[in-house]
Enzyme design. Structure first.
Site, PDB file in Angstrom:
ATOM      1  N   HIS A   1       0.814  -1.214   0.000  1.00 19.29           N
ATOM      2  CA  HIS A   1       0.000   0.000   0.000  1.00 19.29           C
ATOM      3  C   HIS A   1       0.850   1.268   0.000  1.00 19.29           C
ATOM      4  CE1 HIS A   1      -3.874  -1.721   0.029  1.00 19.29           C
ATOM      5  NE2 HIS A   1      -3.835  -2.221   1.248  1.00 19.29           N
TER       6      HIS A   1
ATOM      7  N   CYS B   1      22.594  -0.703 -36.579  1.00 21.82           N
ATOM      8  CA  CYS B   1      22.335  -0.465 -35.154  1.00 21.82           C
ATOM      9  C   CYS B   1      23.524   0.284 -34.572  1.00 21.82           C
ATOM     10  CB  CYS B   1      22.089  -1.778 -34.407  1.00 21.82           C
ATOM     11  SG  CYS B   1      23.293  -3.080 -34.740  1.00 21.82           S
TER      12      CYS B   1
END
Length: 839
Positions: A464, A795
């Protein structure tokens, strides 16, 4: 006695519930049909009854009615309605007194908040139920017990507020839940305490933060049959990634015993991630498993005064995963079914936050709560906000933990162990301080919102406190272990959650920038732009960027960061007579069947997270390309690696894969790729061979692949070649006959074309991808690839760093350009300018 009666008809899922509002002028008296006014069977309410039973209860009832037929199990029970709460307040004449207390609270003053909240709660805890009301509740409890074949069954008593689970805020954890309640008197005390929990400090502060009227919110209570997860396991599950908002995964947290330990953040749970698209196709698509620190568990107490107790978990149990793969898949399918149902019900995508439990007696799985996720489902992914550390500033890492959010916070350490006592006296928590504590309690929400960051010893990313930190927009690093011991009061630190799932605490105040980009404003381009992705933990966050897939995913990063052990050392450490190495490996492979399983699973999880993030777009995974000096640095590497004068052009890439000295290690990589493609269903993975000097080498690598069950063209497998050696260019036509595509490795190609060591500072001034010789190599390759009808991409950083280089590649008609995620925006803009100039 005179009575004014208003009748309101509220439609339930199965019938019409008659709600009778009473305005009693004389002595209070309840109608005989009390249960119809104040009680409803859980399976008789639904989402249309939110104002009557609150979000949790409405959701549970909805699932009982509509998802039970699908085999999803939800424990039954009954609901004490908001009308009962209102009547309880009215019967005890508490309304004016509570209004006065709440209105006098200074919400920016923690002491005032605590004092006022306590006074309000005590009023409710000391109040009495009307006799007819308590009798009706107790009768319903006995009826529930009888249905489960018991005289007095064990129940969970859960609060359910009418304002919770709204689309703009989650009130999860703001009210109380009581477990293992058994008998009439404990039941009524628990219900009374639930009513009182509407005025917990955190609930008061939280409502104020979101602008909710304290007195317009009602509270309902669910009395639900307990699942004996104290003898089994329990946890939470989300139908999206709670950090990035990536929608295609189920994230499961699990621990032994009752689920409150995860919710409270008292343990760091196991974590499992499941990819939804291939799960729905029938694949076992578990793409990650992480073993938690489950050193404690909550179980039933031995006497009525101790309903639940926390006990230590035995060491062997700590080192086991809570859930087997079959259970993970079952739970994930249920989560998907729940998400699909609520999305259809609401008419839009509705990700879910779910609590689940496994009964240790019956071995059955149950869903005990479900609510809409209210943070990332509201996020606008058309804008990218990046927190970027200043690369020029030296950084010293102090500790690491689990990142909550993706921001960076800096400030002075303020250590708290409770709201009552500071580690050092006489210093108040100041706005901008970094809260450091053992476990962040949601009761501290007034302090949490003043913090620039939060650091805890314990907890997981679904407790929580982590949820509240996300909602407040405060970066948090949880589960750090010994943060309160390593950090000092007043010490200046920087807490970074911007570097993946791992949160990092740095010494000192590190400058950082906040960069915002509106993706809707990016120009449209024809040339596909792919991403180079190194870290699997960043993949979900990068998935929201505009992309055509992944042009380069390096196995070395995964091996170096997630495995850390030389593959041959894993397989052969028992033969090395190195007890220290064997002990270390034994600790690292906990939770896995054996050493081989550890390597295959860990590598497959890293690859799978990247493949899932960009599914169904192509993800090109390069087989490992460590140099001997890099392999040497892995654990146990010294036993297997030669000393080479120039490792950059030595035993690397393809030459290892068919070598008798390394082939069995390469076999582990093949098995990991097969697991990703065949078991997880991620067939968008393409494999690439790096540093392959000759066509003969390429054929030998393919033979080894075939030997271990992987073959180009089988199950649509594509094979690419890293074009980074001049021989790859000169013999491109011959290589092209055995592959599906080239990917240009411009770094090595520049190095080998110009004959320089790119690691040497002495010749660094000569290194330039735009050198005419390198550009001629690229021209030759692209023209040959076009003629041979195979794909060719690049790349490297060149196209994003140098617009003229991008123009050169686009003019040649390159099929794709792949860049690092931080370069995507400027690369798209550069390519757009080039394409516009070519029109």
């Amino acid at each position: 006695m005179k009575e004014n009666i208003n009748f309101i008809s509220i439609r339930s899922a199965c019938s019409t519930i008659l709600i009778i509002k009473l305005k009693l002028i004389d002595k209070p008296k309840l109608f005989m049909n009390t249960e119809n006014i104040y009680i409803a069977d859980l399976d008789k309410v639904g989402m249309q009854d939110l104002e009557l039973v609150g979000g949790k209860n409405a959701s549970l009832g909805e699932m009982l009615q509509h998802l039970s037929p699908l085999g999803i199990q939800i424990p039954n029970g009954f609901v004490i309605t908001v009308a009962a709460y209102r009547e309880f307040i009215r019967f005890n004449n508490l309304d004016d007194a509570i209004h006065s207390i709440i209105n006098n609270i200074k919400l920016d003053d923690i002491e005032s908040l605590r004092r006022g909240g306590l006074q309000a709660r005590q009023l409710l805890k000391n109040a009495k139920f009307p006799r007819e009301l308590s009798e009706a509740f107790i009768d319903k409890y006995y009826e529930l017990s009888k249905n489960y074949g018991q005289e007095m069954t064990d129940v969970a008593v859960r609060s359910s507020a009418t304002a919770e689970d709204l689309p703009d805020a989650s009130f999860a954890g703001q009210q109380e839940t009581y477990l293992n309640v058994r008998g009439p008197e404990p039941l009524m005390n628990a219900v009374r305490n639930c009513f009182a929990s509407i005025f917990t400090d955190r609930a008061i502060s939280y409502r104020q933060s979101f602008g909710y009227d304290h007195f317009s919110i009602g509270l309902s209570v669910c009395v639900q049959k307990m699942v004996r997860s104290d003898l089994g396991a329990s946890g939470v599950a989300f139908s999206l990634d709670t950090e990035s908002g990536f929608k295609d995964v189920v994230v499961i947290n699990a621990s032994f015993g009752l689920g409150e330990m995860i919710v409270q953040g008292a343990v760091s749970p196991d974590e499992y991630i499941v990819f939804k698209p291939t799960l729905k196709e029938g694949f076992s698509s578990i793409i990650e498993k992480k073993l938690g620190v489950k050193d404690k568990m909550m179980v039933y107490g031995d006497n009525p005064d101790e309903r639940v107790v926390v006990i230590p978990v035995e060491k062997p149990l700590q080192q086991r995963y809570c859930l087997k793969d079959e259970r993970i898949i079952q739970l994930s399918n249920w989560v998907c079914s729940i998400e699909d149902y609520y999305s259809k019900l609401k008419g839009h995508w509705c990700p879910m936050d779910i609590e689940w439990a496994i009964d240790g007696l019956s071995k059955e799985l149950f869903i005990v709560q479900a609510r809409p996720e209210t943070i990332h489902s509201q996020k606008d992914f058309s804008k990218i906000i990046e927190y970027v550390m200043d690369e020029q500033t030296a950084r010293t890492t102090l500790l690491k933990g689990i990142a909550v959010g993706d921001k960076i916070g800096a400030g002075k350490v303020s250590i708290l162990f409770s709201l009552d006592k500071r580690v050092t006296e006489g210093h108040e928590f100041q706005t901008g301080d970094i809260l450091v504590t053992d476990m962040t309690d949601p009761d501290w929400e007034p302090i949490m919102k003043k913090a620039s960051a939060i650091i805890t010893n314990k907890g997981g990313r679904t407790c929580h406190a982590a949820i509240v930190a996300r909602e407040l927009g405060v970066p948090a690093i949880v589960g750090c272990g010994i943060a309160t011991e390593l950090l000092n009061e007043g010490q200046e630190i920087t807490a970074s959650c911007a570097e993946g799932d791992e949160g990092i605490v740095y010494e000192g105040i590190i400058p950082f920038n906040k960069v915002e980009t509106n993706l809707n404003e990016l120009p449209t381009i024809k040339t596909p732009v792919m991403l180079n992705v190194a870290s699997p933990n960043m993949a979900f966050r990068f998935s929201h960027l505009p992309n055509a897939g992944v042009g380069l995913a390096r196995e070395e990063f995964i091996i170096n960061n997630y495995i850390q052990i030389h593959p041959l050392a894993l397989l052969k450490h028992r033969e090395l007579n190195d007890p220290e190495l064997s002990t270390t490996i034994g600790k690292m492979i906990r939770g896995f069947e054996n050493e081989e399983d550890f390597f295959i699973q860990q590598l497959s999880y890293g690859i799978a997270k990247i493949a899932a993030a960009f599914y169904p777009n192509k993800v090109i995974v390069r087989f490992s390309d460590f140099k001997s000096n890099e392999y040497f640095n892995l654990l146990g590497g010294k036993y297997f690696e030669p000393h080479e004068e120039n490792p950059m052009i030595g035993w690397r890439g393809a030459s290892r894969y068919y070598s008798a000295k390394y082939k069995e290690a390469f076999a582990l990589e093949i098995k990991a790729i097969r697991k990703v493609r065949e078991e997880m269903g991620l067939q968008n993975v393409v494999v690439m061979v790096p540093f392959c000097r000759t066509v003969e080498e390429l054929l030998k690598v393919q033979e080894v692949m075939k030997e271990f069950g992987m073959e180009r063209g089988k199950a649509a497998l594509e094979l690419y070649l890293m074009a980074e050696i001049p021989s790859n260019i000169i013999l491109a036509a011959q290589f092209a006959e055995h592959i599906d595509g080239f990917s240009i490795g411009s770094n090595d190609l520049t190095q080998l074309t110009l004959g320089l060591d790119r690691d040497s500072s002495l010749v660094a001034h000569l290194y330039d991808e735009r050198n005419p010789a390198v550009k001629e190599m690229l021209r030759m390759l692209i023209e040959t690839a076009k003629r041979m009808k195979v794909k060719v991409g690049i790349c490297g950083q060149g196209p994003s760093d140098f617009p003229d280089f991008a123009q050169f590649l686009v003019e040649l008609g390159i099929d794709s350009i792949s860049v690092t995620p931080d370069s995507i925006v400027k690369t798209v803009k550069a390519i757009a300018n080039v394409e516009a100039s070519l029109k």
